[in-house]
Design a protein around this motif. Structure first.
Motif, PDB file in Angstrom:
ATOM      1  N   ALA A  97      -2.587  19.658  23.624  1.00 35.79           N
ATOM      2  CA  ALA A  97      -3.706  20.210  24.373  1.00 35.79           C
ATOM      3  C   ALA A  97      -3.703  19.685  25.798  1.00 35.79           C
ATOM      4  O   ALA A  97      -3.991  20.419  26.732  1.00 35.79           O
ATOM      5  CB  ALA A  97      -5.027  19.898  23.679  1.00 35.79           C
ATOM      6  N   THR A  98      -3.353  18.411  25.980  1.00 35.57           N
ATOM      7  CA  THR A  98      -3.298  17.827  27.308  1.00 35.57           C
ATOM      8  C   THR A  98      -2.193  18.491  28.109  1.00 35.57           C
ATOM      9  O   THR A  98      -2.359  18.780  29.293  1.00 35.57           O
ATOM     10  CB  THR A  98      -3.067  16.315  27.219  1.00 35.57           C
ATOM     11  N   SER A  99      -1.085  18.758  27.487  1.00 43.20           N
ATOM     12  CA  SER A  99       0.036  19.421  28.147  1.00 43.20           C
ATOM     13  C   SER A  99      -0.356  20.831  28.596  1.00 43.20           C
ATOM     14  O   SER A  99       0.011  21.273  29.674  1.00 43.20           O
ATOM     15  CB  SER A  99       1.221  19.465  27.184  1.00 43.20           C
ATOM     16  N   SER A 100      -1.121  21.542  27.791  1.00 40.81           N
ATOM     17  CA  SER A 100      -1.585  22.888  28.150  1.00 40.81           C
ATOM     18  C   SER A 100      -2.552  22.835  29.328  1.00 40.81           C
ATOM     19  O   SER A 100      -2.512  23.691  30.210  1.00 40.81           O
ATOM     20  CB  SER A 100      -2.280  23.552  26.958  1.00 40.81           C
ATOM     21  N   LYS A 101      -3.436  21.816  29.327  1.00 41.17           N
ATOM     22  CA  LYS A 101      -4.382  21.677  30.427  1.00 41.17           C
ATOM     23  C   LYS A 101      -3.654  21.384  31.730  1.00 41.17           C
ATOM     24  O   LYS A 101      -3.976  21.941  32.775  1.00 41.17           O
ATOM     25  CB  LYS A 101      -5.380  20.550  30.139  1.00 41.17           C
ATOM     26  N   VAL A 102      -2.650  20.509  31.664  1.00 46.82           N
ATOM     27  CA  VAL A 102      -1.878  20.174  32.866  1.00 46.82           C
ATOM     28  C   VAL A 102      -1.150  21.415  33.368  1.00 46.82           C
ATOM     29  O   VAL A 102      -1.146  21.704  34.558  1.00 46.82           O
ATOM     30  CB  VAL A 102      -0.900  19.014  32.567  1.00 46.82           C
ATOM     31  N   ALA A 103      -0.558  22.175  32.491  1.00 45.35           N
ATOM     32  CA  ALA A 103       0.168  23.387  32.876  1.00 45.35           C
ATOM     33  C   ALA A 103      -0.792  24.410  33.489  1.00 45.35           C
ATOM     34  O   ALA A 103      -0.466  25.063  34.490  1.00 45.35           O
ATOM     35  CB  ALA A 103       0.880  23.972  31.661  1.00 45.35           C
ATOM     36  N   ALA A 104      -1.976  24.536  32.895  1.00 44.33           N
ATOM     37  CA  ALA A 104      -2.958  25.497  33.406  1.00 44.33           C
ATOM     38  C   ALA A 104      -3.412  25.085  34.806  1.00 44.33           C
ATOM     39  O   ALA A 104      -3.565  25.933  35.700  1.00 44.33           O
ATOM     40  CB  ALA A 104      -4.150  25.579  32.452  1.00 44.33           C
TER      41      ALA A 104
END
Length: 111
Positions: A2-9
């Motif tokens: 989830a953290t990786s998705s937030k960073v990518a977003a």
């Protein structure tokens, strides 16, 4: 994950914002260039109008009536008066004889 998705977003959002900012900056630069071009042209036009007005004044000094000058220069009498007013600005606020401010003032200069 989830953290990786937030960073990518956030990275995608930042990239989009930077692209929009670049586009806006380019548009602002083009707006400024167009406005500067306008001001330069108006400045040149004003100088040309002043010089044309001086020519009209010279024709008046030679004894031609405003209507004759209009015919000679192939312009209407309103343009002759406009150019004359540019060449001889009325700084005292008093209208010349026969000038009531309308556009159909009779020709008052006689040869």
């Amino acid at each position: 994950m989830a953290t990786s998705s937030k960073v990518a977003a956030r990275e995608r959002a930042r990239a989009a914002r930077l692209r929009i900012d670049r586009d806006r900056a380019e548009r602002d630069r083009r707006v400024e260039e167009a406005a500067a071009s306008y001001f330069l042209v108006v400045e040149k036009r004003d100088e040309l109008d002043r010089r044309a007005g001086q020519s009209v004044d010279e024709l008046l000094d030679l004894g031609l009536a405003q209507r004759r000058i209009a015919e000679l220069l192939d312009v209407d009498a309103r343009e002759v008066r406009r150019l004359r007013s540019i060449a001889r600005p009325n700084t005292d606020g008093v209208r010349p004889p026969g000038d009531d401010g309308s556009n159909d003032v009779a020709d008052v200069h006689q040869p």
